[in-house]
Write a protein that holds these residues in place. Structure first.
Motif, mmCIF file in Angstrom:
data_model
loop_
_atom_site.group_PDB
_atom_site.id
_atom_site.type_symbol
_atom_site.label_atom_id
_atom_site.label_comp_id
_atom_site.label_asym_id
_atom_site.label_seq_id
_atom_site.Cartn_x
_atom_site.Cartn_y
_atom_site.Cartn_z
ATOM 1 N N THR A 165 4.343 -1.106 17.557
ATOM 2 C CA THR A 165 5.590 -2.324 17.414
ATOM 3 C C THR A 165 6.285 -1.767 16.541
ATOM 4 N N PRO A 166 7.392 -1.866 15.756
ATOM 5 C CA PRO A 166 8.303 -1.839 14.649
ATOM 6 C C PRO A 166 7.238 -2.173 13.667
ATOM 7 N N VAL A 167 6.570 -3.824 13.779
ATOM 8 C CA VAL A 167 5.887 -4.289 12.828
ATOM 9 C C VAL A 167 5.173 -3.513 12.284
ATOM 10 N N GLU A 168 3.869 -3.009 13.119
ATOM 11 C CA GLU A 168 3.058 -1.755 13.339
ATOM 12 C C GLU A 168 3.749 -0.991 12.680
ATOM 13 N N ILE A 169 4.232 -0.036 13.145
ATOM 14 C CA ILE A 169 5.114 0.892 11.649
ATOM 15 C C ILE A 169 5.771 0.943 10.981
ATOM 16 N N VAL A 170 5.488 -0.552 10.587
ATOM 17 C CA VAL A 170 6.455 -0.945 9.037
ATOM 18 C C VAL A 170 4.890 -0.898 7.973
ATOM 19 N N TYR A 171 3.853 -1.484 8.883
ATOM 20 C CA TYR A 171 2.984 -2.161 8.522
ATOM 21 C C TYR A 171 1.847 -0.639 8.273
ATOM 22 N N ASN A 172 2.256 0.502 8.413
ATOM 23 C CA ASN A 172 1.455 1.560 9.105
ATOM 24 C C ASN A 172 1.667 2.168 7.483
ATOM 25 N N VAL A 173 3.917 2.729 7.222
ATOM 26 C CA VAL A 173 3.976 2.718 6.147
ATOM 27 C C VAL A 173 3.230 2.378 4.895
ATOM 28 N N ILE A 174 3.643 1.425 5.175
ATOM 29 C CA ILE A 174 3.602 0.736 3.489
ATOM 30 C C ILE A 174 1.700 1.419 3.587
ATOM 31 N N SER A 175 1.210 0.932 4.061
ATOM 32 C CA SER A 175 -0.600 0.957 3.868
ATOM 33 C C SER A 175 -0.731 2.476 3.498
ATOM 34 N N LEU A 176 0.033 3.709 4.283
ATOM 35 C CA LEU A 176 0.455 5.359 3.444
ATOM 36 C C LEU A 176 0.769 4.967 2.592
ATOM 37 N N ILE A 177 1.887 4.248 2.236
ATOM 38 C CA ILE A 177 2.597 3.851 0.878
ATOM 39 C C ILE A 177 0.964 4.354 -0.367
ATOM 40 N N ILE A 178 0.630 2.908 -0.190
ATOM 41 C CA ILE A 178 -0.188 2.774 -1.165
ATOM 42 C C ILE A 178 -1.936 3.041 -0.814
ATOM 43 N N ALA A 179 -1.714 3.962 0.054
ATOM 44 C CA ALA A 179 -3.626 4.729 -0.133
ATOM 45 C C ALA A 179 -3.087 6.039 -0.773
ATOM 46 N N ILE A 180 -1.926 6.594 -0.830
ATOM 47 C CA ILE A 180 -1.402 7.541 -1.334
ATOM 48 C C ILE A 180 -1.571 6.625 -3.047
ATOM 49 N N ILE A 181 -0.430 6.017 -3.489
ATOM 50 C CA ILE A 181 -0.347 5.820 -4.850
ATOM 51 C C ILE A 181 -2.182 5.239 -5.392
ATOM 52 N N THR A 182 -2.643 4.955 -4.652
ATOM 53 C CA THR A 182 -4.577 4.624 -4.455
ATOM 54 C C THR A 182 -5.264 5.907 -5.514
ATOM 55 N N THR A 183 -5.166 6.912 -4.428
ATOM 56 C CA THR A 183 -5.708 8.339 -4.929
ATOM 57 C C THR A 183 -5.105 8.454 -6.093
ATOM 58 N N VAL A 184 -3.667 8.642 -5.819
ATOM 59 C CA VAL A 184 -3.245 9.401 -7.142
ATOM 60 C C VAL A 184 -3.673 8.555 -8.010
ATOM 61 N N ALA A 185 -3.630 7.006 -8.285
ATOM 62 C CA ALA A 185 -3.788 6.238 -9.348
ATOM 63 C C ALA A 185 -5.285 6.230 -9.721
ATOM 64 N N PHE A 186 -6.153 6.488 -8.701
ATOM 65 C CA PHE A 186 -8.018 7.393 -9.339
ATOM 66 C C PHE A 186 -7.989 8.409 -10.118
ATOM 67 N N THR A 187 -7.162 9.508 -10.220
ATOM 68 C CA THR A 187 -7.491 10.683 -10.431
ATOM 69 C C THR A 187 -7.052 10.858 -11.391
ATOM 70 N N ILE A 188 -5.664 9.966 -11.976
ATOM 71 C CA ILE A 188 -5.633 9.941 -13.076
ATOM 72 C C ILE A 188 -6.156 9.294 -14.019
ATOM 73 N N TYR A 189 -6.965 7.919 -13.345
ATOM 74 C CA TYR A 189 -7.907 7.715 -14.826
ATOM 75 C C TYR A 189 -9.373 7.966 -14.667
ATOM 76 N N ALA A 190 -9.331 8.934 -13.965
ATOM 77 C CA ALA A 190 -10.379 9.860 -13.478
ATOM 78 C C ALA A 190 -10.350 10.774 -14.860
ATOM 79 N N LYS A 191 -9.106 11.958 -14.762
ATOM 80 C CA LYS A 191 -8.777 12.652 -15.606
ATOM 81 C C LYS A 191 -8.460 12.042 -16.738
ATOM 82 N N SER A 192 -8.335 10.846 -17.534
ATOM 83 C CA SER A 192 -8.290 9.768 -18.301
ATOM 84 C C SER A 192 -9.476 10.197 -18.905
#
Length: 221
Positions: A165-192
């Motif tokens: 459904t359109p709601v599920e599409i929006v939810y999955n897109v937002i979740s994917l963006i959050i997952a990418i940001i979280t992964t990048v944030a963990f990587t940056i923190y670990a490197k720092s």
């Protein structure tokens, strides 16, 4: 995506995934595909248990095997003095310091399959190594499970087994963006965090970790 229902029973498939997660690190084989499959097939609950059980065994076995070949590993690490100096940081300090540094290594881009073996030539104790490794694997486990579920959802949509459904599409897109940001944030923190530890090591030794003397310490269990 339903091949597991006919090729294996779910209990057998769970054991196969646990075994792959346990033995792939011993052979220096990436275990990411097994974690994706655990997420795709078993979801967040049982998938998380399978990943954590398998990866915990996969972190213990190289540690124990490494103890048998400490001299060879020590000689091998001399070829990469910078990485050796970084690994040495994990084995120094108190129980909590060792726990924290191991957890940071787990969420950093540092190759964990090599770390599992190399850590035995430091003064790292077994329990902070194990507890730090498990704690550091939790974020990665959830990211793999989420991405595995997302891959399965897209595959079901592609082959007509599921309509989003359109709601599920929006939810999955937002979740994917959050997952990418979280992964990048963990990587940056670990490197720092690793860079900060490297600076502390440099200041305490009075020399660069690139040229530090990588002392082999007795591992304690």
């Amino acid at each position: 995506m339903q091949w597991e229902a006919t090729a294996f029973g779910r209990p057998v498939l769970a054991l196969i995934l646990v075994a792959s997660l346990a033995f792939f690190p011993v052979l220096l084989i990436p275990s990411g595909p097994s974690m994706w499959l655990a997420g795709m097939i078993f979801g967040y609950g049982l998938g998380f248990v399978i990943i954590m059980v398998g990866t915990t065994i996969g972190m213990i076995l190289p540690y124990l095997i490494g103890l048998l070949f400490r001299d060879r590993i020590h000689q091998w690490l001399k070829r990469w003095p910078q990485k050796a100096a970084m690994i040495r940081l994990a084995g120094e300090g108190s129980w909590f310091h060792q726990f924290k540094v191991v957890a940071i290594f787990r969420v950093s881009p540092f190759p964990y399959t090599i770390f599992n073996y190399a850590i035995v030539v430091t003064s790292m104790r077994f329990w902070p190594y194990l507890c730090g490794s498990v704690a550091g694997m939790v974020p990665e486990a959830f990211i793999y499970i989420y991405s595995g579920r997302l891959i399965r959802t897209f595959a079901d949509v592609e082959y007509g087994n599921y309509h989003m459904t359109p709601v599920e599409i929006v939810y999955n897109v937002i979740s994917l963006i959050i997952a990418i940001i979280t992964t990048v944030a963990f990587t940056i923190y670990a490197k720092s965090a690793l860079n900060e530890l490297k600076m502390v090591e440099t200041n305490s030794d009075g020399s660069s970790p690139d040229h530090g003397n990588f002392e082999m310490e007795k591992a304690s269990t």
